[in-house]
Write a protein that holds these residues in place. Structure first.
Motif, PDB file in Angstrom:
ATOM      1  N   ASP A  91      37.315  43.647  29.831  1.00  0.00           N
ATOM      2  CA  ASP A  91      36.860  44.703  28.917  1.00  0.00           C
ATOM      3  C   ASP A  91      37.274  44.468  27.465  1.00  0.00           C
ATOM      4  O   ASP A  91      36.464  44.648  26.548  1.00  0.00           O
ATOM      5  N   ALA A  92      38.541  44.073  27.267  1.00  0.00           N
ATOM      6  CA  ALA A  92      39.040  43.947  25.893  1.00  0.00           C
ATOM      7  C   ALA A  92      38.265  42.892  25.094  1.00  0.00           C
ATOM      8  O   ALA A  92      37.779  43.191  23.987  1.00  0.00           O
ATOM      9  N   PRO A  93      38.106  41.666  25.604  1.00  0.00           N
ATOM     10  CA  PRO A  93      37.305  40.695  24.842  1.00  0.00           C
ATOM     11  C   PRO A  93      35.858  41.137  24.661  1.00  0.00           C
ATOM     12  O   PRO A  93      35.267  40.907  23.586  1.00  0.00           O
ATOM     13  N   GLU A  94      35.299  41.784  25.671  1.00  0.00           N
ATOM     14  CA  GLU A  94      33.922  42.262  25.549  1.00  0.00           C
ATOM     15  C   GLU A  94      33.806  43.239  24.391  1.00  0.00           C
ATOM     16  O   GLU A  94      32.909  43.134  23.551  1.00  0.00           O
ATOM     17  N   GLN A  95      34.702  44.212  24.354  1.00  0.00           N
ATOM     18  CA  GLN A  95      34.637  45.229  23.299  1.00  0.00           C
ATOM     19  C   GLN A  95      34.864  44.616  21.918  1.00  0.00           C
ATOM     20  O   GLN A  95      34.205  44.970  20.938  1.00  0.00           O
TER      21      GLN A  95
END
Lengths: 224, 74
Positions: A91-95
């Motif tokens: 989630d973090a890299p995607e966001q």
């Protein structure tokens, strides 16, 4: 697009390809239509001949008609596949990647990406829809859609595990830098009817196609 | 504050930050910039709405320089 003509360095890897421009696009489109006709017409002719010779051969004639219908649909599916999303990262890299992509585009495009996972970008050749591993070009001359398979070069060790927003941002920056070079580097996977492509696109992605068409309707849009 | 960022598996990483009036920071950014180009990255700046430009030397006055990987036909 850039006022000063810039050539993508990646174009050197495909030096044998003529640089894509509006005329080259039309030529590719005509070749595509011719190729599709060579695939479809024999089946249509066979169906007609069978019905003329022996009406009891209706089932075989229907099978021929089905082939004539399915072959262009399969090509359209191949075209639609260039916009399909790839695997997601954490989630973090995607966001984070989507945040950067959002900084590169305007509010409307950001909202469109949130809904469709695609980015619409106006160009000189027409209106582009950019996905994670390909792009679709809708030229100003209506009817045809050019689907290109193009992505971050997987030979680079850092290319693996890029989040979705970064994959799009890579393509978007390359497109903005040299639109013709972008279309030259990319592999053409479909250059047929836009309505066929639409039918093969996932429903949630179709607003991107509408947005790209809307841009073409603007008075200042592309002339290719 | 200007930034040199690299698009990577984390979303993006800040490789260098500098201000034009800080020679030490600029030098560090130039060194980092060269190292990333050596690794095969291409540096891009936004040169206007819907426009991007590749740069081969660090534009010290640019607000944001983005490092991207090469693309190829799939």
């Amino acid at each position: 697009m850039a006022a000063v003509e810039e050539v993508l360095p990646e174009a050197e890897a495909v030096y044998w390809r003529p640089r894509v421009d509006a005329a080259r696009l039309r030529h590719q489109g005509r070749l595509w239509t011719l190729s599709a006709a060579f695939h479809v017409v024999p089946f249509l002719a066979t169906a007609a001949l069978l019905m003329w010779v022996q009406p009891l051969a209706l089932p075989v004639a229907l099978a021929c008609l089905a082939h004539a219908w399915i072959i262009p649909e399969l090509y359209a599916q191949r075209g639609a596949n260039v916009l399909r999303p790839r695997g997601r990262q954490a989630d973090a890299p995607e966001q984070r990647s989507v945040g950067l992509l959002g900084d590169l585009v305007g509010h409307d495009v950001r909202a469109l990406h949130a809904r469709t996972g695609l980015v619409v970008e106006p160009g000189r050749l027409g209106s582009w829809i950019v996905g994670e591993s390909g792009a679709v070009l809708l030229p100003a001359r209506r009817g045809r859609a050019y689907c290109y398979c193009v992505k971050v070069d997987a030979r680079h060790p850092d290319a693996a595990q890029l989040p979705s927003g970064d994959r799009i941002a890579h393509l978007l920056l390359a497109l903005r830098s040299d639109e013709q070079g972008f279309a030259t580097i990319a592999n053409l996977s479909f250059a047929g009817a836009g309505w066929r492509l639409r039918r093969r696109m996932a429903k949630q992605m179709r607003p991107a196609l509408d947005a790209a068409h809307l841009w073409l309707d603007r008075p200042s849009s592309a002339t290719g | 504050m200007s930034k040199l960022i690299r698009m990577d598996h984390t979303g993006h990483s800040t490789v260098a930050e500098w201000t034009a009036d800080d020679p030490a920071a600029v030098e560090a950014a130039v060194t980092a910039f060269g190292a990333e180009l050596e690794r095969g990255y291409l540096a891009m700046i936004t040169s206007g709405p819907g426009q991007a430009e590749q740069v081969r030397e660090l534009p010290v006055d640019a607000e944001l320089v983005i490092l991207r990987l090469p693309i190829s036909g799939g």
